[in-house]
Scaffold this motif. Structure first.
Motif, PDB file in Angstrom:
ATOM      1  N   SER B  52      23.729  41.854  23.946  1.00  0.00           N
ATOM      2  CA  SER B  52      22.270  41.995  23.941  1.00  0.00           C
ATOM      3  C   SER B  52      21.793  42.690  22.664  1.00  0.00           C
ATOM      4  O   SER B  52      20.800  42.294  22.061  1.00  0.00           O
ATOM      5  CB  SER B  52      21.799  42.804  25.149  1.00  0.00           C
ATOM      6  N   TRP B  53      22.511  43.740  22.268  1.00  0.00           N
ATOM      7  CA  TRP B  53      22.126  44.452  21.036  1.00  0.00           C
ATOM      8  C   TRP B  53      22.239  43.523  19.835  1.00  0.00           C
ATOM      9  O   TRP B  53      21.386  43.518  18.949  1.00  0.00           O
ATOM     10  CB  TRP B  53      22.974  45.708  20.832  1.00  0.00           C
ATOM     11  N   ARG B  54      23.313  42.697  19.827  1.00  0.00           N
ATOM     12  CA  ARG B  54      23.457  41.759  18.697  1.00  0.00           C
ATOM     13  C   ARG B  54      22.277  40.800  18.672  1.00  0.00           C
ATOM     14  O   ARG B  54      21.709  40.526  17.624  1.00  0.00           O
ATOM     15  CB  ARG B  54      24.767  40.969  18.815  1.00  0.00           C
ATOM     16  N   ALA B  55      21.924  40.285  19.844  1.00  0.00           N
ATOM     17  CA  ALA B  55      20.824  39.313  19.908  1.00  0.00           C
ATOM     18  C   ALA B  55      19.504  39.960  19.484  1.00  0.00           C
ATOM     19  O   ALA B  55      18.702  39.363  18.768  1.00  0.00           O
ATOM     20  CB  ALA B  55      20.713  38.741  21.324  1.00  0.00           C
ATOM     21  N   LEU B  56      19.282  41.203  19.900  1.00  0.00           N
ATOM     22  CA  LEU B  56      18.057  41.901  19.507  1.00  0.00           C
ATOM     23  C   LEU B  56      18.010  42.092  17.990  1.00  0.00           C
ATOM     24  O   LEU B  56      16.970  41.930  17.363  1.00  0.00           O
ATOM     25  CB  LEU B  56      17.982  43.269  20.187  1.00  0.00           C
ATOM     26  N   MET B  57      19.154  42.430  17.414  1.00  0.00           N
ATOM     27  CA  MET B  57      19.175  42.747  15.990  1.00  0.00           C
ATOM     28  C   MET B  57      18.990  41.518  15.109  1.00  0.00           C
ATOM     29  O   MET B  57      18.489  41.642  13.994  1.00  0.00           O
ATOM     30  CB  MET B  57      20.460  43.499  15.618  1.00  0.00           C
ATOM     31  N   VAL B  58      19.365  40.312  15.581  1.00  0.00           N
ATOM     32  CA  VAL B  58      19.099  39.135  14.742  1.00  0.00           C
ATOM     33  C   VAL B  58      17.654  38.669  14.906  1.00  0.00           C
ATOM     34  O   VAL B  58      17.175  37.879  14.108  1.00  0.00           O
ATOM     35  CB  VAL B  58      20.033  37.924  15.007  1.00  0.00           C
ATOM     36  N   GLY B  59      16.964  39.167  15.917  1.00  0.00           N
ATOM     37  CA  GLY B  59      15.604  38.683  16.164  1.00  0.00           C
ATOM     38  C   GLY B  59      14.504  39.660  15.790  1.00  0.00           C
ATOM     39  O   GLY B  59      13.382  39.545  16.261  1.00  0.00           O
ATOM     40  N   LEU B  60      14.796  40.627  14.914  1.00  0.00           N
ATOM     41  CA  LEU B  60      13.804  41.679  14.627  1.00  0.00           C
ATOM     42  C   LEU B  60      12.529  41.149  13.953  1.00  0.00           C
ATOM     43  O   LEU B  60      11.484  41.787  14.015  1.00  0.00           O
ATOM     44  CB  LEU B  60      14.419  42.804  13.789  1.00  0.00           C
ATOM     45  N   ASP B  61      12.616  39.981  13.313  1.00  0.00           N
ATOM     46  CA  ASP B  61      11.420  39.391  12.689  1.00  0.00           C
ATOM     47  C   ASP B  61      10.345  39.070  13.715  1.00  0.00           C
ATOM     48  O   ASP B  61       9.156  39.069  13.401  1.00  0.00           O
ATOM     49  CB  ASP B  61      11.780  38.076  11.980  1.00  0.00           C
ATOM     50  N   ASP B  62      10.797  38.708  14.906  1.00  0.00           N
ATOM     51  CA  ASP B  62       9.843  38.451  15.977  1.00  0.00           C
ATOM     52  C   ASP B  62      10.346  39.178  17.223  1.00  0.00           C
ATOM     53  O   ASP B  62      10.907  38.604  18.134  1.00  0.00           O
ATOM     54  CB  ASP B  62       9.696  36.948  16.234  1.00  0.00           C
ATOM     55  N   HIS B  63      10.128  40.469  17.224  1.00  0.00           N
ATOM     56  CA  HIS B  63      10.650  41.376  18.239  1.00  0.00           C
ATOM     57  C   HIS B  63       9.558  41.562  19.298  1.00  0.00           C
ATOM     58  O   HIS B  63       8.632  42.329  19.109  1.00  0.00           O
ATOM     59  CB  HIS B  63      11.009  42.686  17.541  1.00  0.00           C
ATOM     60  N   PHE B  64       9.631  40.789  20.361  1.00  0.00           N
ATOM     61  CA  PHE B  64       8.620  40.857  21.426  1.00  0.00           C
ATOM     62  C   PHE B  64       7.203  40.693  20.880  1.00  0.00           C
ATOM     63  O   PHE B  64       6.283  41.395  21.287  1.00  0.00           O
ATOM     64  CB  PHE B  64       8.761  42.157  22.229  1.00  0.00           C
ATOM     65  N   GLY B  65       7.074  39.795  19.913  1.00  0.00           N
ATOM     66  CA  GLY B  65       5.744  39.519  19.379  1.00  0.00           C
ATOM     67  C   GLY B  65       5.347  40.409  18.210  1.00  0.00           C
ATOM     68  O   GLY B  65       4.182  40.471  17.848  1.00  0.00           O
ATOM     69  N   GLU B  66       6.312  41.121  17.633  1.00  0.00           N
ATOM     70  CA  GLU B  66       6.005  41.952  16.461  1.00  0.00           C
ATOM     71  C   GLU B  66       7.098  41.815  15.421  1.00  0.00           C
ATOM     72  O   GLU B  66       8.251  41.568  15.754  1.00  0.00           O
ATOM     73  CB  GLU B  66       5.907  43.429  16.863  1.00  0.00           C
ATOM     74  N   ASN B  67       6.718  42.010  14.181  1.00  0.00           N
ATOM     75  CA  ASN B  67       7.724  42.060  13.133  1.00  0.00           C
ATOM     76  C   ASN B  67       8.261  43.496  13.069  1.00  0.00           C
ATOM     77  O   ASN B  67       7.527  44.421  12.745  1.00  0.00           O
ATOM     78  CB  ASN B  67       7.098  41.661  11.792  1.00  0.00           C
ATOM     79  N   ALA B  68       9.539  43.645  13.411  1.00  0.00           N
ATOM     80  CA  ALA B  68      10.175  44.972  13.370  1.00  0.00           C
ATOM     81  C   ALA B  68      11.365  44.934  12.413  1.00  0.00           C
ATOM     82  O   ALA B  68      12.333  45.685  12.570  1.00  0.00           O
ATOM     83  CB  ALA B  68      10.614  45.395  14.773  1.00  0.00           C
ATOM     84  N   SER B  69      11.282  44.070  11.412  1.00  0.00           N
ATOM     85  CA  SER B  69      12.443  43.824  10.545  1.00  0.00           C
ATOM     86  C   SER B  69      12.816  45.049   9.710  1.00  0.00           C
ATOM     87  O   SER B  69      11.982  45.909   9.415  1.00  0.00           O
ATOM     88  CB  SER B  69      12.161  42.637   9.632  1.00  0.00           C
ATOM     89  N   LEU B  70      14.097  45.071   9.343  1.00  0.00           N
ATOM     90  CA  LEU B  70      14.666  46.175   8.569  1.00  0.00           C
ATOM     91  C   LEU B  70      15.404  45.592   7.369  1.00  0.00           C
ATOM     92  O   LEU B  70      15.754  44.419   7.386  1.00  0.00           O
ATOM     93  CB  LEU B  70      15.692  46.929   9.425  1.00  0.00           C
ATOM     94  N   ASP B  71      15.673  46.418   6.369  1.00  0.00           N
ATOM     95  CA  ASP B  71      16.508  45.917   5.289  1.00  0.00           C
ATOM     96  C   ASP B  71      17.923  45.714   5.846  1.00  0.00           C
ATOM     97  O   ASP B  71      18.338  46.390   6.786  1.00  0.00           O
ATOM     98  CB  ASP B  71      16.498  46.888   4.099  1.00  0.00           C
TER      99      ASP B  71
END
Lengths: 140, 160
Positions: B52-71
């Motif tokens: 689950s953590w892996r899946a969350l981390m590849v999807g940070l660009d669209d994280h529950f409807g928000e961009n939460a991306s990191l470098d």
């Protein structure tokens, strides 16, 4: 064009001079960097506008993610008051007079413009839009 | 008793008796606390399985409807921390060892939940709450654990 740019530079220099006198509303360091960038992006750049910044802050956009139509969705209508994330966590006020530590750390400020402009507008903000936004918050 | 039953099934039986309290080791990684704690509290890694953590981390660009991306570098560091402390990673403490975080009971290997609040155990723990409890103005979201659990950030969810 050149004169208005020079005026803008002069103004920011003046603001920098005022820094010692009124630290709470001192011009944030990032504004200078954005001014240089805005000039490079658009040679006709004539300085930042707090009014345009306010418009950006309040406008609703259909181009971004459905959950986040506007900056005020999370930051709230009053920049001097705390905002709230969609998960319910408080966000410190955006107005520089209330949150003097804002916009001084370019890495942090850039990270949030990158994320939030994409969420709300569906694209990156220009350097001018970023500077306008900060200029507005500096007047608040 | 009716209210306690699902909690017992989800929590106490899943862990050795000494660990039966509702405690989830708090986040200790500085970057994770900072970067995953701006929009909500930084959730305890043992509440979700590594996948689950892996899946969350590849999807940070669209994280529950928000961009939460990191470098990329920061993202790699955080993912490694979350995965190493995930709820399905073997751990031993003293002479006890167990393989499943308490929250992950009844989760099948074919599921990759992206939300703690989607876990069967989480739902059972919260199914007695009145309708609308999560949309109250001071709560707003199921993800706002701290609104109801004052010591959630310390990993402590016992009744306040």
């Amino acid at each position: 064009m050149i004169t208005s740019t020079r005026n803008a530079l002069l103004l920011s220099a003046l603001a920098a001079v005022c820094l010692g006198a009124a630290p709470a509303t001192a011009e944030p360091a990032t504004l200078d960097a954005y001014a240089r960038q805005a000039q490079a992006e658009d040679p006709s750049f004539g300085g930042f506008s707090a009014q345009r910044g306010e418009t950006l802050f309040r406008a609703r956009f259909a181009s971004g993610k459905a959950e986040t139509p506007a900056c005020v969705t999370c930051h709230g209508d009053d920049p001097r008051m705390a905002g709230r994330t969609r998960a319910g966590k408080a966000i410190e006020p955006m107005a520089l007079s209330v949150s003097p530590n804002r916009y001084g750390d370019i890495a942090k400020t850039e990270k949030w413009f990158r994320r939030n402009c994409d969420s709300v507008l569906g694209r990156a903000c220009t350097a001018r839009e970023k500077g306008d936004f900060i200029a507005f918050m500096t007047t608040q | 008793m009716k209210r306690l039953l699902p909690i017992l099934v989800c929590a106490a039986l899943a862990a050795p008796p000494a660990m039966a309290g509702e405690h989830y080791p708090p986040v200790t990684d500085r970057l994770t606390l900072k970067e995953c704690g701006d929009c909500h509290m930084a959730f305890q890694p043992s509440m979700l399985p590594a996948r689950s953590w892996r899946a969350l981390m590849v999807g940070l660009d669209d994280h529950f409807g928000e961009n939460a991306s990191l470098d990329p570098e920061t993202a790699r560091h955080i993912e490694a921390y979350l995965v190493a402390n995930a709820g399905d990673v073997s751990r031993s403490r003293g002479f006890f060892s167990w393989r499943s975080g308490k929250m992950l009971r009844f989760l099948s290997d074919s599921e990759t939940p992206l939300r703690i609040s989607d876990l069967r155990c989480w739902k059972r723990m919260h199914d007695e709450l009145p309708r609308g409890a999560f949309s109250r103005a001071n709560v707003r979201s199921k993800a706002n654990c701290v609104a109801c659990h004052k010591r959630a950030a310390q990993g402590d969810y016992e009744e306040d």
